[in-house]
Design a protein around this motif. Sequence first.
Motif, mmCIF file in Angstrom:
data_model
loop_
_atom_site.group_PDB
_atom_site.id
_atom_site.type_symbol
_atom_site.label_atom_id
_atom_site.label_comp_id
_atom_site.label_asym_id
_atom_site.label_seq_id
_atom_site.Cartn_x
_atom_site.Cartn_y
_atom_site.Cartn_z
ATOM 1 N N CYS A 141 -6.627 -1.554 0.608
ATOM 2 C CA CYS A 141 -5.740 -1.987 1.691
ATOM 3 C C CYS A 141 -6.550 -2.283 2.955
ATOM 4 O O CYS A 141 -7.301 -1.429 3.425
ATOM 5 C CB CYS A 141 -4.721 -0.874 1.972
ATOM 6 S SG CYS A 141 -3.732 -1.147 3.454
ATOM 7 N N CYS B 112 -0.038 3.648 3.444
ATOM 8 C CA CYS B 112 0.439 3.321 4.793
ATOM 9 C C CYS B 112 1.755 2.545 4.760
ATOM 10 O O CYS B 112 2.380 2.328 5.795
ATOM 11 C CB CYS B 112 -0.614 2.554 5.581
ATOM 12 S SG CYS B 112 -0.921 0.879 4.976
ATOM 13 N N CYS C 29 0.845 -1.190 0.000
ATOM 14 C CA CYS C 29 0.000 0.000 0.000
ATOM 15 C C CYS C 29 0.883 1.244 0.000
ATOM 16 O O CYS C 29 1.760 1.390 0.850
ATOM 17 C CB CYS C 29 -0.893 -0.016 1.229
ATOM 18 S SG CYS C 29 -1.840 1.502 1.453
ATOM 19 N N CYS D 203 -5.375 0.354 5.990
ATOM 20 C CA CYS D 203 -5.725 1.793 6.035
ATOM 21 C C CYS D 203 -6.849 2.156 5.078
ATOM 22 O O CYS D 203 -7.274 3.297 5.024
ATOM 23 C CB CYS D 203 -4.500 2.646 5.754
ATOM 24 S SG CYS D 203 -4.067 2.737 4.000
HETATM 25 ZN ZN ZN Z 1 -2.725 0.945 3.565
#
Ligand code: ZN
Lengths: 138, 387
Positions: free
Chosen positions: A50, A39, A36, A53
């Motif tokens: 994701c 994050c 991701c 996050c």
């Molecule tokens: Zn993430």
Amino acid sequence: MGTIYQDRIMTIPEVHPEHKEYWDAAVEGKLLIKKCASCGEFHYYPRVICPHCHSDKTSWFEAKGTGHIYTYSVMRHGKPYAIAFVELDEGPRMMTNIVDCDLDEIRIDQKVKVVFKQSGNQENPGSFIACFTPIESD
Amino acid sequence: MSIKGAAYIAGAFEHPLRKAPDLSVAAIHAECARGALADAGLTFGDVDGYFCAGDAPGGVLSMVEYLGLKVRHLDGTDIGGSSYIAHVSHAAQAIAAGKCRVALITMGGRPRSEGRSGVKQKIVAANVPDTPFEIPYGPTAVNEYAMAAMRHMHDYGTTSEQLAWIKVAASHHAQYNPNAMLRDVVTVEEVLASPMIADPLHRLDCCVVSDGGGALVVVHPDIAKNLNRPLVRVMGAGEAPKGLQGGKTNLTYSGAVWSGPKAFEEAGVTPQDIKYASIYDSFTITVLMQLEDLGFCEKGQGGKFVADGNLISGVGKLPINTDGGGLNNNHPASRGGIVKVIEAVRQLRGETNPEVQVKNCDLALVHGTGGGLSSRHGSATLILERV
Ligand SMILES: [Zn+2]
């Protein structure tokens, strides 16, 4: 004596549209996970959003293909096989099988590397599945 | 809004059969419904809320039609074998909100007659997002729970002997239950000598595969007080899902770490107050992990806690599963949750066999883990009080 690994017929997985790259890479012997950009976390199994996050800025990342055994269990009822969770060096823990070894010698924390086995059988071959095998200790 | 005191369990019924080749699954549900309503002193016509889970053929719509119910509230929540524990909580919520006054919960199935078992690969449904990344590896009920046990042993030094004590306790209780599928008392040595199914779980670490079912009737306090039955009051509940957490999973604890505290807080009690506990026992490791996660002992101390007969009624500090549990009595439809509630109701009413009846049993806990301990499971906790 031990319990030597035997090939088994693995159920052919469905290929969902969001996982096409994953299964294509598996044919090439590559294990893809998702990273991701928001994050910075890896996740597995791979998703569009994701799970850590909830950003949609996820992209494919080729894992080194090495890790260690987090836990395992050897099925003793019927043909033996070893199901396990391997913790990848990148972090995620994934369900897998431990293959090409003496199943009685499998241990938690053992170092392993990815090997791919084809699902299905000769008449009806399916996707290649990421399994792991112990690395000779040095 | 709290559900503390919002509802009572007025009726409970466990189907007496453990093998039912001549009954349809729907008929098992219906017989259980009739039994629980008769137990409460109510009729099918009194039911205005209906609850069932994944074992109910055709779901709520087929079952409501089959049972001939006229209801104004429906709930088909399915979190595996703990569904029915959550249903009691949901029924109390619906009653508190005025959505129904007499809630019927049914479950039933016949895995034994249909030749299913915990070593067979799970049934594959289409489009489930996690399935392609698991099903090729051969996950079954047994090896999933075995992987959690293996890691628990690694981290905390838990032993097979300690796990075996959970089965020993179940067998001690089951000898007094004429309907129990397995009634022979076993020893730790016999558990360890039984065939290894999936390391480190032996055959006697696994629950039975049984046909059968059960039903519960949850009612508004005004109705409960007009029935000629002991009053079993809902005091608190919690539920929580746990999954693989995007790869960050830790398999040494269950969702009970979240559902348990919520239930204790709502009921205003602590683990030390509990006189009797129904603890989901799909496998011995399930019990051990849940007892730790619910706070009956410290994390990692479950092995010591369950050993030496501590779970045997009249012997140990925490009597559990006095019917023999899923390990010995019944695990109908491979879903043990409803029988867990039923045995807690029996204990609170003082209706169990005298050999296993807990004295002054006025506060009981029921906890379930439905699904897979090493994939996804639904934890449900329920606290009940005899008034
Ligand atoms: Zn993430």
